[in-house]
Design an enzyme around this catalytic site. Structure first.
Site, PDB file in Angstrom:
ATOM      1  CE  LYS A 117       7.573  -7.812  40.388  1.00 16.97           C
ATOM      2  NZ  LYS A 117       8.576  -9.500  40.277  1.00 16.97           N
TER       3      LYS A 117
ATOM      4  CD  GLU B 286       0.712  -6.536  25.954  1.00 17.20           C
ATOM      5  OE1 GLU B 286       0.149  -7.041  26.491  1.00 17.20           O
ATOM      6  OE2 GLU B 286       2.257  -6.406  26.488  1.00 17.20           O
TER       7      GLU B 286
ATOM      8  CB  CYS C 149      -0.044 -11.116  25.510  1.00 11.97           C
ATOM      9  SG  CYS C 149       1.260 -10.153  24.947  1.00 11.97           S
TER      10      CYS C 149
ATOM     11  CD  GLU D 287      -4.281 -14.202  28.220  1.00 10.31           C
ATOM     12  OE1 GLU D 287      -3.875 -13.428  29.871  1.00 10.31           O
ATOM     13  OE2 GLU D 287      -3.784 -13.681  27.484  1.00 10.31           O
TER      14      GLU D 287
HETATM   15  P1  NAI Z   1       0.826 -11.527  37.152  1.00 15.47           P
HETATM   16  O1  NAI Z   1       0.143 -10.471  36.144  1.00 15.47           O
HETATM   17  O2  NAI Z   1       0.844 -11.968  38.349  1.00 15.47           O
HETATM   18  O3  NAI Z   1       2.481 -11.639  36.890  1.00 15.47           O
HETATM   19  C1  NAI Z   1       3.584 -10.379  36.137  1.00 15.47           C
HETATM   20  C2  NAI Z   1       4.273  -9.640  36.877  1.00 15.47           C
HETATM   21  O4  NAI Z   1       3.156  -8.782  37.827  1.00 15.47           O
HETATM   22  C3  NAI Z   1       5.394 -10.164  37.503  1.00 15.47           C
HETATM   23  O5  NAI Z   1       6.536  -9.786  37.442  1.00 15.47           O
HETATM   24  C4  NAI Z   1       4.142 -10.293  39.272  1.00 15.47           C
HETATM   25  O6  NAI Z   1       5.307 -10.157  40.118  1.00 15.47           O
HETATM   26  C5  NAI Z   1       3.994  -8.717  39.287  1.00 15.47           C
HETATM   27  N1  NAI Z   1       3.084  -8.724  40.048  1.00 15.47           N
HETATM   28  C6  NAI Z   1       1.791  -9.933  40.817  1.00 15.47           C
HETATM   29  N2  NAI Z   1       1.407  -8.863  41.623  1.00 15.47           N
HETATM   30  C7  NAI Z   1       1.015  -7.937  40.960  1.00 15.47           C
HETATM   31  C8  NAI Z   1       1.049  -6.646  42.364  1.00 15.47           C
HETATM   32  N3  NAI Z   1      -0.278  -6.443  43.200  1.00 15.47           N
HETATM   33  N4  NAI Z   1       1.406  -5.557  41.902  1.00 15.47           N
HETATM   34  C9  NAI Z   1       2.171  -5.082  41.736  1.00 15.47           C
HETATM   35  N5  NAI Z   1       2.548  -6.481  40.255  1.00 15.47           N
HETATM   36  C10 NAI Z   1       2.927  -7.325  40.998  1.00 15.47           C
HETATM   37  O7  NAI Z   1       0.521 -13.504  36.168  1.00 15.47           O
HETATM   38  P2  NAI Z   1       0.850 -14.513  36.453  1.00 15.47           P
HETATM   39  O8  NAI Z   1       0.459 -14.544  37.344  1.00 15.47           O
HETATM   40  O9  NAI Z   1       1.992 -15.243  36.763  1.00 15.47           O
HETATM   41  O10 NAI Z   1       0.310 -15.061  35.234  1.00 15.47           O
HETATM   42  C11 NAI Z   1      -0.989 -15.380  35.566  1.00 15.47           C
HETATM   43  C12 NAI Z   1      -2.091 -15.426  34.243  1.00 15.47           C
HETATM   44  O11 NAI Z   1      -1.920 -14.016  33.277  1.00 15.47           O
HETATM   45  C13 NAI Z   1      -1.121 -16.112  32.759  1.00 15.47           C
HETATM   46  O12 NAI Z   1      -2.204 -17.172  32.923  1.00 15.47           O
HETATM   47  C14 NAI Z   1      -1.680 -15.050  32.260  1.00 15.47           C
HETATM   48  O13 NAI Z   1      -3.462 -15.439  31.733  1.00 15.47           O
HETATM   49  C15 NAI Z   1      -1.704 -14.562  32.359  1.00 15.47           C
HETATM   50  N6  NAI Z   1      -0.810 -13.070  31.343  1.00 15.47           N
HETATM   51  C16 NAI Z   1      -0.020 -12.505  30.632  1.00 15.47           C
HETATM   52  C17 NAI Z   1       1.005 -12.394  30.334  1.00 15.47           C
HETATM   53  C18 NAI Z   1       0.279 -11.217  29.057  1.00 15.47           C
HETATM   54  O14 NAI Z   1       1.603 -11.191  28.937  1.00 15.47           O
HETATM   55  N7  NAI Z   1      -0.930 -10.653  28.430  1.00 15.47           N
HETATM   56  C19 NAI Z   1       2.012 -12.566  30.725  1.00 15.47           C
HETATM   57  C20 NAI Z   1       1.587 -12.924  32.164  1.00 15.47           C
HETATM   58  C21 NAI Z   1       0.372 -13.694  32.836  1.00 15.47           C
END
Ligand code: NAI
Ligand code: MG
Length: 501
Positions: free
Chosen positions: A197, A271, A305, A404
């Site tokens: 996904k 992660e 990250c 973050e």
């Molecule tokens: P997110 O964690 O919502 O998105 C990551 C993935 O999870 C996407 O594919 C999304 O569709 C999916 N997702 C969202 N809700 C879900 C659920 N309930 N169950 C399963 N999958 C789900 O991240 P977002 O909202 O795009 O970014 C918000 C913040 O998260 C960023 O500002 C950053 O601080 C952090 N982040 C950290 C990352 C890392 O590599 N550590 C990567 C992306 C975001």
């Protein structure tokens, strides 16, 4: 002026995208969502839509999970020799290499990052990841163990490694292609089947990668892709037919996944976020430290990250370092990533721009000193551009020090007492990575041992390799990607006792 090779590729890709909505890959077939619904994916450099992508709901997710289960049980995959798995992975790596320039441009269009950097880091990194994991199927086995049974029994005890089953791979938008590769490569090397996904902001390279996997000859259903929103990911996590979830993204969603996975107690690896310290001693090579600290926070617009977002520099050198990093930030060439001269692109979305801007406001309100950046760059009215930003004179309890930001914002704090330095550097809910800058071998290793982080870099930063484990302490995650550890994430151990008395 030499012609920019990215322009023609981008025009062709954009025409194709505008004409054909992207579909789901289920059981080797490209399909629209059952509901017929689609969503738009945008170019962050312009804010304009690139095309429509199928929006999978729980029904499509169910079809994908069933296809992955059928493929898992089909002898075409379950009885494939380890050497043939190696060959498939190597073939996929070769196809990514063949299409590297196009993949880099596609990543640039969907994510905004400079195409030449996408190629260098993501596309080359994905090739390396598939080649590395291609070596594991023929080397990942069990052990024979010297057990001590009671009553004079003679026992042969051995372990085997079996693929875990159907794996849901949920990935974010910051390194879309790499994150897909980091999960698909070990999962299929271990013999699992997967439903990927991608993030709703950046579905395009993952779909291309899946098409290349079909071309490489992976049997239908081994690699499936469902595109959609967070709800699509949630449907996967809740599905009883999924054996494992591997997730990269926010800590908040990571916690939701842990709760949702409890239904059938699926295995979970995570992660998550970071707030990684860069620790600089007075004896550091300051020029080398400045260049690497700047890259460590500004690369990928800070959307990394492991970004080194908290700088703890010794009181005697903090001003030089902060000035140096700010100067490096001001020098970065901001621009559309299709331009080979661009070094720094836009943030992923308006939402992320507002988030980063909100942190800058809070830093100022809390009394930190803004040295550079903090706004949209002049001349960039479209897209989601945000200047490289540096704060100094920050306090340990400020939001910009603790949370973050996931943007190009460095928070600098001075230190003088080494004990307090360790306490402050470790005073975080995260523990993903840390950088140490010193020429003193004793300081270097004492700090490496004292810092609570999954990766520690000494006199370097953000080096990543598929041979070396990657993951976090504390709320930065569960488990380690890369290396043998990744193979373990996607397999079960079986202990077999044979009475040979
Ligand atoms: P997110 O964690 O919502 O998105 C990551 C993935 O999870 C996407 O594919 C999304 O569709 C999916 N997702 C969202 N809700 C879900 C659920 N309930 N169950 C399963 N999958 C789900 O991240 P977002 O909202 O795009 O970014 C918000 C913040 O998260 C960023 O500002 C950053 O601080 C952090 N982040 C950290 C990352 C890392 O590599 N550590 C990567 C992306 C975001
Ligand atoms: Mg996009």
């Amino acid at each position: 002026m030499t012609a920019n090779p990215n322009t023609a590729t981008a025009e062709r890709l954009q025409k194709e995208l505008a004409a054909h909505p992207r579909q789901l890959l289920i059981g080797g077939q490209w399909k629209a969502a059952q509901s017929g619904k689609t969503f738009a994916t945008f170019n962050p450099a312009t804010g304009q839509p690139l095309g429509q992508v199928a929006w999978a709901d729980a029904h499509d997710v169910d079809l994908a999970v069933r296809a992955a289960r059928r493929a898992f049980e089909d002898p075409a995959w379950s009885r494939i020799s380890s050497m043939d798995r190696t060959k498939l992975l190597l073939r996929l790596a070769d196809l990514i290499e063949r299409d590297a320039q196009e993949l880099a441009v596609l990543e640039c269009l969907d994510n905004g990052k400079p195409a030449h950097l996408a190629r260098l880091v993501e596309i080359e990194g994905s090739i390396k990841t598939f080649r590395y994991f291609a070596g594991w199927p023929t080397k990942f086995g069990g052990e024979t163990l010297p057990v001590s049974p009671r009553g004079g029994l003679q026992i042969l005890n051995y372990t085997t490694r079996e693929p875990l089953g159907v794996c849901a791979l949920i990935v974010p938008w910051n390194y879309p292609m790499s994150m897909a590769a980091w999960k698909i490569a070990p999962a299929v090397a271990a013999g699992c089947t997967v439903v990927l996904k991608p993030a709703e902001q950046t579905p395009l390279t993952a779909l291309r990668l899946a098409a290349l996997a079909l071309e490489a000859g992976f049997p239908p259903g081994v690699i499936n892709v469902v595109t959609g929103m967070g709800e699509t990911g949630a449907a996967l996590v809740e599905h009883p037919g999924v054996d494992k979830v591997a997730f990269t993204g926010s800590t908040e969603v990571g916690k939701k996944i842990v709760r949702a996975a409890s239904g059938n107690l699926k295995k979970v690896s995570l992660e998550l976020g970071g707030k990684s310290p860069q620790v600089v001693f007075a004896d550091a090579d300051i020029d080398a430290a400045v260049a690497s600290i700047a890259a460590g926070i500004f690369f990928n617009q800070g959307q990394t990250c492991t970004a080194g977002s908290r700088l703890y520099a010794h009181r005697s050198c903090i001003d030089r370092i902060v000035e140096g990093v700010a100067a490096a930030g001001r020098k970065l060439r901001i621009g559309n990533g299709l331009d080979p001269q661009s070094e720094f692109g836009p943030l992923i979305s308006q939402e992320q721009w507002d988030r980063v801007n909100g942190f800058v406001q809070s830093g100022q309100a809390d009394g930190a000193r803004l040295v550079t950046g903090g706004t949209r760059p002049e001349g960039f009215d479209d897209g989601y551009f945000f200047k490289p930003t540096v704060f100094t004179d920050a306090g340990q309890t400020m939001k910009i020090t603790r949370e973050e930001i996931f943007g190009p914002v460095l928070t600098a704090l001075p230190w003088s007492d080494p004990e307090e330095l360790v306490a402050h550097a470790n005073d975080s809910e995260f523990g993903l990575s840390a950088g140490i800058w010193t020429q003193n071998i004793r300081n270097a290793h004492r700090m490496a041992a004292a810092l609570k982080a999954g990766t520690v870099w000494i006199n370097c930063f953000n080096l990543v390799d598929p041979a070396s484990p990657f993951g976090g302490y504390k709320q930065s995650g569960w488990g380690r990607e890369h290396g043998r550890q990744a193979m373990e994430l996607y397999s079960e151990v079986k202990s077999v006792w044979v009475n040979v008395s």
